[in-house]
Enzyme design. Structure first.
Site, mmCIF file in Angstrom:
data_model
loop_
_atom_site.group_PDB
_atom_site.id
_atom_site.type_symbol
_atom_site.label_atom_id
_atom_site.label_comp_id
_atom_site.label_asym_id
_atom_site.label_seq_id
_atom_site.Cartn_x
_atom_site.Cartn_y
_atom_site.Cartn_z
ATOM 1 N N ASP A 156 73.000 -17.937 19.773
ATOM 2 C CA ASP A 156 73.899 -18.711 20.412
ATOM 3 C C ASP A 156 72.957 -19.779 21.202
ATOM 4 O O ASP A 156 73.805 -20.768 21.568
ATOM 5 C CB ASP A 156 74.467 -17.788 21.494
ATOM 6 N N ARG A 157 71.794 -19.724 21.447
ATOM 7 C CA ARG A 157 70.939 -20.939 22.084
ATOM 8 C C ARG A 157 69.510 -20.341 21.820
ATOM 9 O O ARG A 157 69.029 -19.362 21.853
ATOM 10 C CB ARG A 157 71.094 -20.817 23.531
#
Length: 390
Positions: free
Chosen positions: A263-264
């Site tokens: 997600d990051r």
């Protein structure tokens, strides 16, 4: 292979529908997204999830918002974008998309002026994501082959997956699950030109929201890729048994890779992903520390598009981790099954009522525990000092 379509955007009529992922695997129903408010609710409730998918849905929702004239000024649109961005703060793709759309607003004075710019941006985001996912799949397969060749590995092998990173989390094909799709196409026993072949996928259930059990198994079954579902706490036993040549459901195929999404990913390679990813990486690291030779080594792979890489954030310590409601951990929701036929949905308790609960949606895996980061551009590996250069 025909992949599932999680996002339907009609470019002529400018309408948006999403597959309601809370209903999978027992039913497939599409929801109409009429604007930003609908998109916020769908993202927040996880009717749509996956970092690339929520950025795409958010961008298309802004297009629909302008087209349907739910707002009357640029200032109102800017406020809607701020609201949308707050729906899930950990995933960088949505934040990046919102920032790029803000830049498109510029000094515009009318919604008509910005409509085409935002429309073109959203369509390009979708198209680029789909193209990039296939490139990630191809790069990932090359990495698997190179790794197994370097170990002089022969025979069947298996892969562990975590959460859901396929067509349901993207515009199509997927990131980590996209590598699995591409790998099975190239390296199944029937198709492999190597001395090894992909025998089995082990999707982790992925508590507490069970995206692996519900969504990844749904995709794998849909595409007829062989798999066996496991609980998150079975990974250690699975690796141990398969590397000792013991059968798991009549299969002897040692686990060689875990392939997860992100997600990051920050500047140093620290990676935020679904809660439990760090634990999986730590298990792989533990086995590698005690293995008897290179043929036994395991690889922890992160797969994500470049849009998931956040070069403005130095380390994982600075990533904001979303916390989810307690009831997502203490209850389960699903249909009553009678002879595998889904009936009325019910919520059932699985924990003592009135207790304190900690329910973070993500954790951060240190870059030291990640063997490679596969993007559409290339496969990133660490240098001799153990550092990534993203």
């Amino acid at each position: 292979m025909t992949t599932l379509e999680a996002i339907k955007f009609d470019r002529t009529n400018v309408t948006l529908q999403i597959l309601d992922q809370l209903l999978i695997p027992y039913s497939t129903e599409y929801l109409n997204i009429e604007g930003v408010d609908d998109a916020y609710d769908a993202i927040k409730s996880m009717q749509v999830r996956g970092a690339p998918a929520i950025a795409i849905v958010g961008s298309f929702a802004i297009v629909v918002e302008i087209k349907n004239r739910h707002i009357s000024s640029i200032d109102e649109l800017a406020a809607k974008i701020d609201y949308l961005e707050s729906s899930r703060p950990t995933a960088v793709n949505l934040s990046n998309a919102c920032n790029e759309i803000r830049a498109l607003l510029g000094n515009s004075e009318s919604l008509d002026e910005v409509y085409k710019r935002v429309f073109d941006f959203a369509v390009a985001l979708y198209d680029d994501d789909l193209s990039n996912n296939h490139k990630i799949g191809s790069n990932g397969v090359d990495y698997l082959v190179e790794s197994l060749r370097s170990q002089n590995f022969e025979g069947p092998f298996s892969i562990i997956t975590y959460c859901n990173t396929g067509s349901l989390a993207t515009s199509g094909h997927g990131t980590a699950l996209g590598i699995v799709r591409s790998a099975y196409k190239a390296l199944s026993k029937e198709n492999s030109k190597e001395k090894f072949w992909l025998e089995q996928i082990y999707p982790c259930e992925t508590r507490p929201y069970n995206q692996g059990a519900k969504l990844t198994t749904f995709e794998l079954k849909y595409e007829k890729i062989p798999f066996t579902l496991i609980c998150d706490n079975m990974v250690t036993s699975l690796i141990s048994r398969t590397h000792n040549k013991k059968q798991v459901k009549d299969i002897v195929a040692p686990v060689k890779f875990a392939i997860v999404g992100a997600d990051r990913i920050v500047q140093n390679g620290d990676t935020a992903n679904k809660i439990g990813t760090f634990q999986l990486a730590a298990i792989f690291d533990s086995f590698n520390r005690r293995n008897t030779g290179p043929r036994d080594s395991l690889k922890m792979i992160v797969a994500a598009p470049r849009t998931t890489i956040d070069l403005k954030t130095t380390t994982g310590d600075d990533i904001i981790i979303e916390e989810r409601p307690a009831n997502e951990l203490t209850t389960l929701k699903g249909p009553i099954l009678r002879k595998d036929v889904a009936g009325e949905k019910q919520i059932v308790g699985v924990a003592t009522p009135g207790i304190q609960v900690w329910n973070p949606a993500f954790d951060v895996t240190p870059h030291e525990l990640i063997d490679s980061i596969v993007t559409e551009e290339k496969v990133y590996a660490k240098d001799k000092e153990g550092n990534y250069h993203l």
